[in-house]
Write an enzyme that holds these catalytic residues in place. Structure first.
Site, mmCIF file in Angstrom:
data_model
loop_
_atom_site.group_PDB
_atom_site.id
_atom_site.type_symbol
_atom_site.label_atom_id
_atom_site.label_comp_id
_atom_site.label_asym_id
_atom_site.label_seq_id
_atom_site.Cartn_x
_atom_site.Cartn_y
_atom_site.Cartn_z
ATOM 1 N N ASP A 235 0.814 -1.230 0.000
ATOM 2 C CA ASP A 235 0.000 0.000 0.000
ATOM 3 C C ASP A 235 0.842 1.272 0.000
ATOM 4 O O ASP A 235 0.361 2.330 0.414
ATOM 5 C CB ASP A 235 -0.960 0.007 1.215
ATOM 6 C CG ASP A 235 -1.876 -1.191 1.197
ATOM 7 O OD1 ASP A 235 -2.191 -1.700 2.278
ATOM 8 O OD2 ASP A 235 -2.233 -1.646 0.093
HETATM 9 N N1 LIG Z 1 2.834 -6.474 -3.219
HETATM 10 C C1 LIG Z 1 1.625 -5.960 -2.941
HETATM 11 N N2 LIG Z 1 0.542 -6.771 -2.927
HETATM 12 C C2 LIG Z 1 -0.683 -6.243 -2.640
HETATM 13 C C3 LIG Z 1 -0.820 -4.875 -2.323
HETATM 14 C C4 LIG Z 1 0.345 -4.047 -2.371
HETATM 15 O O1 LIG Z 1 0.279 -2.815 -2.161
HETATM 16 N N3 LIG Z 1 1.537 -4.622 -2.671
HETATM 17 N N4 LIG Z 1 -2.086 -4.378 -1.931
HETATM 18 C C5 LIG Z 1 -2.995 -5.408 -1.445
HETATM 19 C C6 LIG Z 1 -4.404 -5.022 -1.061
HETATM 20 N N5 LIG Z 1 -4.506 -4.911 0.384
HETATM 21 C C7 LIG Z 1 -4.971 -3.719 0.838
HETATM 22 O O2 LIG Z 1 -5.455 -2.911 0.041
HETATM 23 C C8 LIG Z 1 -4.178 -5.988 1.243
HETATM 24 C C9 LIG Z 1 -4.593 -7.276 0.916
HETATM 25 C C10 LIG Z 1 -4.240 -8.344 1.730
HETATM 26 C C11 LIG Z 1 -3.501 -8.167 2.884
HETATM 27 C C12 LIG Z 1 -3.122 -9.365 3.698
HETATM 28 O O3 LIG Z 1 -2.653 -9.246 4.813
HETATM 29 N N6 LIG Z 1 -3.314 -10.560 3.100
HETATM 30 C C13 LIG Z 1 -2.885 -11.846 3.726
HETATM 31 C C14 LIG Z 1 -3.912 -12.935 3.491
HETATM 32 C C15 LIG Z 1 -5.270 -12.513 3.980
HETATM 33 C C16 LIG Z 1 -6.307 -13.615 3.638
HETATM 34 O O4 LIG Z 1 -5.918 -14.734 3.268
HETATM 35 O O5 LIG Z 1 -7.508 -13.285 3.727
HETATM 36 C C17 LIG Z 1 -1.615 -12.315 3.011
HETATM 37 O O6 LIG Z 1 -1.488 -12.057 1.783
HETATM 38 O O7 LIG Z 1 -0.818 -12.998 3.688
HETATM 39 C C18 LIG Z 1 -3.105 -6.868 3.229
HETATM 40 C C19 LIG Z 1 -3.442 -5.787 2.416
HETATM 41 C C20 LIG Z 1 -3.087 -6.535 -2.454
HETATM 42 N N7 LIG Z 1 -1.772 -7.058 -2.642
#
Ligand SMILES: Nc1nc2c(c(=O)[nH]1)N[C@@H](CN(C=O)c1ccc(C(=O)N[C@@H](CCC(=O)O)C(=O)O)cc1)CN2
Length: 290
Positions: A235
């Site tokens: 983000d």
């Molecule tokens: N490299 C990036 N990937 C993503 C970004 C980014 O800026 N850089 N934005 C996110 C979207 N997002 C908030 O807007 C967000 C989505 C997911 C997570 C998170 O903690 N996900 C966990 C899994 C959660 C689940 O399984 O429900 C994870 O990936 O381990 C935080 C922020 C999209 N991707």
């Protein structure tokens, strides 16, 4: 009545370079020499002393599509070299190919599909990819392919390899429409096209998961949404578009989430439209939006 974005023989030249005297004249003279007619031109400079210059020029040039390679080579020789210029030359009649990633939340995805069906977004949607099956029926009703790629903590790299296989050579942009998986640096490198995310807060406030709960706990009077390019820093990528809406102490998290959804989908659609129209230029970790 043709809209400019649909007419044939409309080209866009997007440039960025160290600022100096004579750039606008050189670009305009070259376009005229090639037989083009400028129909729109926006520019911005961060300053003559060591600053950078950015310009978006839209021009009509009969037979552009057939002459594109020749014109690109001429731009490279006559402009990019002498002015140390980065440039992109695009055909306004060629819609961007956009893959959309989603999870379970539907409003941003459906807003994009609905606007696309109405002809509001100059793009094609070859595929929607999701880590859940929930939205498949909705997407297929729009006549768009849907691929369910489950993602768990222990299979992320395999899932991303499958994503890359689906996307390879088929897309110019990836849009994360409330896709709730963090993309690896390797994926971002391999996919090799811009990725746009919608974050459900007015960044830089409330980065990461659960921004509406964080907003409620902080007692904010405005909530918002931010569309940004995705980088490996969660983000923190270059912001493309934002908006806010007033809220009050009486609104619980569910109400904040409902108010926020309207802002998220409007912000994401505007950001995607502007990107597809080549209006957004990245400048380190910021953007210029013409
Ligand atoms: N490299 C990036 N990937 C993503 C970004 C980014 O800026 N850089 N934005 C996110 C979207 N997002 C908030 O807007 C967000 C989505 C997911 C997570 C998170 O903690 N996900 C966990 C899994 C959660 C689940 O399984 O429900 C994870 O990936 O381990 C935080 C922020 C999209 N991707």
């Amino acid at each position: 009545m043709w809209r400019v974005s649909q007419r044939p023989d409309i080209a866009r030249l997007i440039i960025s370079c160290p600022d100096q005297h004579g750039i606008v004249a050189a670009v305009s003279e070259l376009i005229a020499e090639l037989g083009g007619n400028i129909i729109a031109l926006d520019q911005y400079s961060t300053g003559l002393e060591g600053g950078r210059f950015f310009q978006r020029t839209v021009f009509h040039l009969p037979g552009f599509a057939q002459r594109r390679n020749e014109i690109e080579q001429t731009v490279r020789e006559r402009l990019a070299g002498p002015f140390a210029m980065e440039f992109k030359l695009t055909d306004a009649a060629a819609p961007k190919r956009v893959a959309i990633f989603a999870s379970k939340t539907d409003h941003c995805l459906l807003d994009l599909l609905w606007r696309h069906r109405r002809g509001e977004l100059p793009m094609e949607i070859p595929v929607v990819i999701s880590n859940h099956p929930d939205l498949e029926e909705d997407v297929r009703r729009f006549g768009i392919d849907y691929v369910h790629v489950p993602v768990q903590k222990d299979n992320k790299s395999a899932a991303e390899a499958q994503h890359l296989e689906i996307l390879r050579g088929r897309v110019d942009l990836v849009v994360l429409a409330r896709y709730m998986q963090i993309l690896s640096p390797e994926f971002l490198e391999e996919v090799a096209v811009p990725v746009i995310n919608i974050h459900h807060s007015f960044l830089p406030a409330f980065i990461g998961a659960g921004p509406y709960q964080k907003a409620k706990d902080r007692g904010v009077k405005l909530i918002g949404a931010t569309a940004h390019y995705v980088t490996e820093d969660l983000d923190e990528g270059p912001i493309i578009e934002q908006d806010v809406i007033r809220v009050s102490h009486a609104d619980d998290v569910a109400q904040l989430t409902r108010y926020g959804a309207d802002v998220e989908r409007a912000v994401l659609s505007r950001a995607v439209k502007w990107h597809c129209e080549d209006r957004v230029i990245r400048d380190n970790n910021t953007t210029i939006v013409f």
